[in-house]
Design a protein around this motif. Structure first.
Motif, short mmCIF file in Angstrom:
data_model
loop_
_atom_site.label_atom_id
_atom_site.label_comp_id
_atom_site.label_asym_id
_atom_site.label_seq_id
_atom_site.Cartn_x
_atom_site.Cartn_y
_atom_site.Cartn_z
N GLY A 27 0.80 -1.21 0.00
CA GLY A 27 0.00 0.00 0.00
C GLY A 27 0.83 1.26 0.00
O GLY A 27 1.78 1.38 -0.76
N ASP A 28 0.48 2.18 0.88
CA ASP A 28 1.08 3.50 0.82
C ASP A 28 2.24 3.72 1.78
O ASP A 28 2.89 4.74 1.75
N SER A 29 2.50 2.74 2.64
CA SER A 29 3.48 3.01 3.68
C SER A 29 4.86 3.26 3.08
O SER A 29 5.66 4.03 3.58
N ASN A 30 5.10 2.62 1.95
CA ASN A 30 6.37 2.79 1.27
C ASN A 30 6.54 4.23 0.83
O ASN A 30 7.59 4.84 0.96
N LEU A 31 5.44 4.77 0.32
CA LEU A 31 5.44 6.14 -0.15
C LEU A 31 5.69 7.08 1.03
O LEU A 31 6.42 8.06 0.94
N LYS A 32 5.08 6.72 2.15
CA LYS A 32 5.27 7.51 3.35
C LYS A 32 6.76 7.52 3.70
O LYS A 32 7.32 8.55 4.07
N ASP A 33 7.39 6.37 3.57
CA ASP A 33 8.81 6.30 3.90
C ASP A 33 9.65 7.23 3.04
O ASP A 33 10.46 7.98 3.54
N VAL A 34 9.45 7.16 1.72
CA VAL A 34 10.24 8.06 0.89
C VAL A 34 9.90 9.51 1.16
O VAL A 34 10.77 10.36 1.16
N THR A 35 8.61 9.76 1.41
CA THR A 35 8.20 11.14 1.66
C THR A 35 8.84 11.67 2.93
O THR A 35 9.38 12.78 2.96
N SER A 36 8.82 10.85 3.99
CA SER A 36 9.41 11.36 5.24
C SER A 36 10.93 11.44 5.13
O SER A 36 11.56 12.33 5.69
N MET A 37 11.51 10.55 4.36
CA MET A 37 12.95 10.65 4.16
C MET A 37 13.27 11.94 3.41
O MET A 37 14.25 12.63 3.72
#
Ligand code: ADP
Ligand code: MG
Length: 679
Positions: free
Chosen positions: A483-493
């Motif tokens: 899902g989206d958690s990966n996107l969250k990771d890159v976004t927060s990085m």
């Protein structure tokens, strides 16, 4: 008979119905011959007593003798009365509790005071040994004691018991006897077992040593046939060395480059050109990331267009296809070559126009994704197909494409080096050209392994590169289906990095961005208007930006070696010193430690591929069963390298002495190799 002569479907065997047949089929067992070579994945050696005293804390399997000391009952779910038998292991003197769910009859069958052989799977429960999965018997055979039981892979409704029975009743048939598949001289030379004995030892070994010998014998036979086949395919065609010259356009392109081609690039070009002149090519061009394969492909394409042939260049993703199309436009359009770009996204009028141009021969080189070979796409004279990163394409796709031209020449390019030990096997009759040499001036990438808690120094080092005008990639693993958690990771990085590097222009790029957006970002990066990209692993393949010198891979422990090598290959693409930071989280598994170390120690894709093979086994190199050779049943391409070398040597000797395999002792080889099932 030969094993393959048993070609009836397994369903014809007594005891195998529709349902079991389907279960077998799901494991690749369709004919009786498949069942014969359906070898156990492990063995349960019950030749020796294993008592409770021999078990580790977490339990295991015992083969011993017990005497029954007591019976009692307890209730489960208020309704079911369960018999509990207490027994004493006579070999260790320790006590064991047997829970007989649904087996109340056992109370009378195994009275207190009697002794039995037992095979049981035992665990510790509240400090005492218990089992609910066991077999008791009056004779050793009743519980398999004294024998080595085969353990087969299972599927569907199949149980060990059924598979064992199916195979043993087949082997018990007195008409079943297998002829040796290889010359008796070789069996003697290497002290091997004959085929019949070896098959029987595999399914019901008299000792584990005999089983090992049996496996080796069968493996050798498989490898010998494989090597013979490969050598014969290589040998035919009798390629005459003929000088093949670069045409004027090719020379013009080479002269226009700001650098000289490497010796390996020239050598590969020469090999490809010869194939093209001969009008038959099945060639793999392998070379490490950044070794300059794409350039070789373009130059060779000119050799074809000069004669009026069309070229199709297929890339695995739209992003890469577009990058290649742009590169080709820069390089080739000035020479008067008509380049077109075609993907699934090219629609409507534009598409109609493009398809017409392809069909009428107004396009020389078409670049795109697999859409190049969709049903509605027709070529006037497709004679050369180039496939970038071929390992990403399935066999069917490759076949679909070959049907578009009158047998076009095919060049596959791969930056995922196949270990030398496997290359011949994986690529079969394909010829291989290899670029080992890197363009001059390239420096090895310096790789650091970084505990994520100590990342400050890394940020500083990357910051220094920014000051020098060099660029960086920060990569997060793409984790499928999450899902989206990966996107969250890159976004927060990305947010963290923006704080670290205030004012340094950057962008986030991930697979869910529209293609145009991705392209725009990459263009800005290429032009130096962005200094770093934060991404999921979309940058993995092919992207070529020479000014980028830093590759930071977060969660490096989650990537396989091949992916790490590909990612790292995005830097080190010019004469600038480049760096790779492998950032890991938490405690590493031994395997992860090994992988990261390999990355730190070498830049050589071949060594990395060999290590990868050792760590992971060959499955991933093969994709789905690519050719008959890979249907090895007994041999392992990873562990049997020595045996393979022997087999290759023997195969060479046989063919030197008897190329047609017409000698008396070679008849069976000829028959087996002619079997279309093998290909
Ligand atoms: P590959 O496809 O093998 O990963 P590319 O063909 O994309 O490699 O080449 C990587 C980069 O190196 C490109 O920018 C290309 O222009 C450049 N290059 C190719 N051959 C040479 C060479 N002989 N000397 C210097 N640079 C080269
Ligand atoms: Mg490439």
């Amino acid at each position: 008979m030969f094993i393959r002569d048993l070609s009836n479907p397994v369903e014809r065997l007594k005891g195998i119905g529709k349902v079991s047949a389907a279960a077998y089929a799901s494991m690749g067992v369709e004919r009786v011959s498949d069942l014969i070579t359906f070898f156990p994945r492990a063995y349960d050696d019950r030749t020796e007593v294993t008592s409770l005293a021999d078990l580790p804390e977490e339990g295991g399997t015992i083969n011993t003798v017990v005497s029954i000391t007591a019976h009692s009952h307890y209730m489960v779910a208020k309704r079911e009365r369960v018999l509990k038998i207490t027994a004493k292991d006579l070999h260790s003197g320790r006590m064991l509790t047997l829970h007989c769910f649904g087996r109340a009859f056992m109370e009378s069958a195994y009275p207190v005071g009697t002794s039995w052989f037992i095979n049981a799977s035992v665990t510790k429960y509240k400090g005492s040994w218990t089992s609910s999965s066991f077999t008791l018997g009056a004779k050793e055979e009743d519980v398999g004691l004294g024998s080595i039981l085969p353990i087969y892979p299972l599927s569907g409704n199949l149980t060990q018991k059924t598979v064992r029975k199916n195979i043993s009743s087949l082997l018990a048939d007195r008409f079943v006897h297998f002829d040796d598949e290889i010359p008796s001289a070789l069996i003697r030379k290497h002290g091997l077992m004959g085929t019949d004995e070896a098959i029987r030892q595999m399914h019901s070994p008299s000792s584990m040593a005999a089983q090992a010998k049996a496996r080796e014998s069968l493996a050798y036979a498989e490898l010998l046939l494989m090597e013979l086949d490969l050598l014969r395919q290589k040998g035919t065609g009798n390629k005459k060395e003929q000088k093949s010259k670069a045409g004027p356009l090719e020379r013009k392109l080479m002269d226009s480059l700001p650098f000289k081609l490497t010796g390996d690039q020239l050598k590969c070009l020469d090999e490809i050109r010869q194939d093209l002149d001969r009008g038959q090519m099945q060639r793999l061009l392998q070379g490490d990331v950044g070794s300059g394969k794409t350039l070789v492909a373009w130059i060779s394409a000119l050799h074809v267009t000069a004669k009026g042939g069309q070229v199709a260049f297929m890339a695995p993703t739209e992003l890469l296809a577009r990058q290649h199309a742009e590169g080709a436009a820069r390089l080739l359009e000035p020479l008067g070559i008509r380049v077109a770009f075609l993907t699934g996204d090219v629609k409507g009028k534009g598409r109609g126009y493009l398809l017409k141009a392809l069909k009428e021969g107004q396009v020389d080189i078409a670049i795109g994704t697999h859409a190049l070979f969709s049903k509605d796409v027709n070529y006037k004279s497709l004679s050369y197909v180039i496939i970038d990163e071929q390992h990403r394409f399935g066999v069917e796709q490759r076949e679909a494409l070959s049907q578009k031209g009158v047998k076009p020449s095919v060049l596959m390019m791969s930056a995922t080096p196949i270990p030398r030990t496997l290359a011949m096997t994986v690529y079969g009759s394909m010829d291989v050209s290899t670029i080992n040499e890197k363009p001059s001036g390239r420096k090895d990438i310096i790789t650091h392994i970084v505990d994520e808690r100590n990342r400050e120094r890394m940020y500083q080092a990357v910051g220094v590169e920014f000051q020098r005008g060099h660029q960086a990639y920060f990569v997060y693993p793409r984790i499928d289906d999450e899902g989206d958690s990966n996107l969250k990771d890159v976004t927060s990085m990305h947010a963290v990095l923006k704080e670290k590097y205030p004012g340094v222009p950057s962008a986030l790029i991930h697979s869910r961005l529209p293609e145009d957006e991705k392209m725009r970002i990459l263009d800005e990066f290429r032009e130096g208007r962005l200094m770093y990209l934060v991404s999921t692993s979309v940058v993995e393949v092919g992207i070529d930006i020479p000014q980028a010198t830093c590759m930071v891979i977060e969660h490096a422990e989650r990537f396989g070696l091949a992916a790490l090598h590909q990612l790292r290959g995005r830097v080190g693409r010019s004469d600038l010193q480049s760096y790779c930071f492998l950032v890991y989280y938490g405690k590493l598994t031994d395997e992860a430690v090994e992988r990261l170390k390999v990355m730190r120690e070498t830049n050589d894709g071949f060594i990395i591929a060999e290590k990868d093979l050792q760590i992971r086994g060959p499955g991933d190199f093969m994709g789905s069963r690519q050719s008959g050779f890979l249907r090895l049943k007994a041999a392992s391409l990873v562990n049997d390298t020595e045996l393979m070398a022997k087999a290759r040597e023997d195969a060479g000797e046989i063919l030197r002495e008897d190329p047609g395999l017409i000698g008396l002792d070679h008849g069976m080889l000829r028959t087996l190799l002619a079997d279309p099932e093998r290909h």
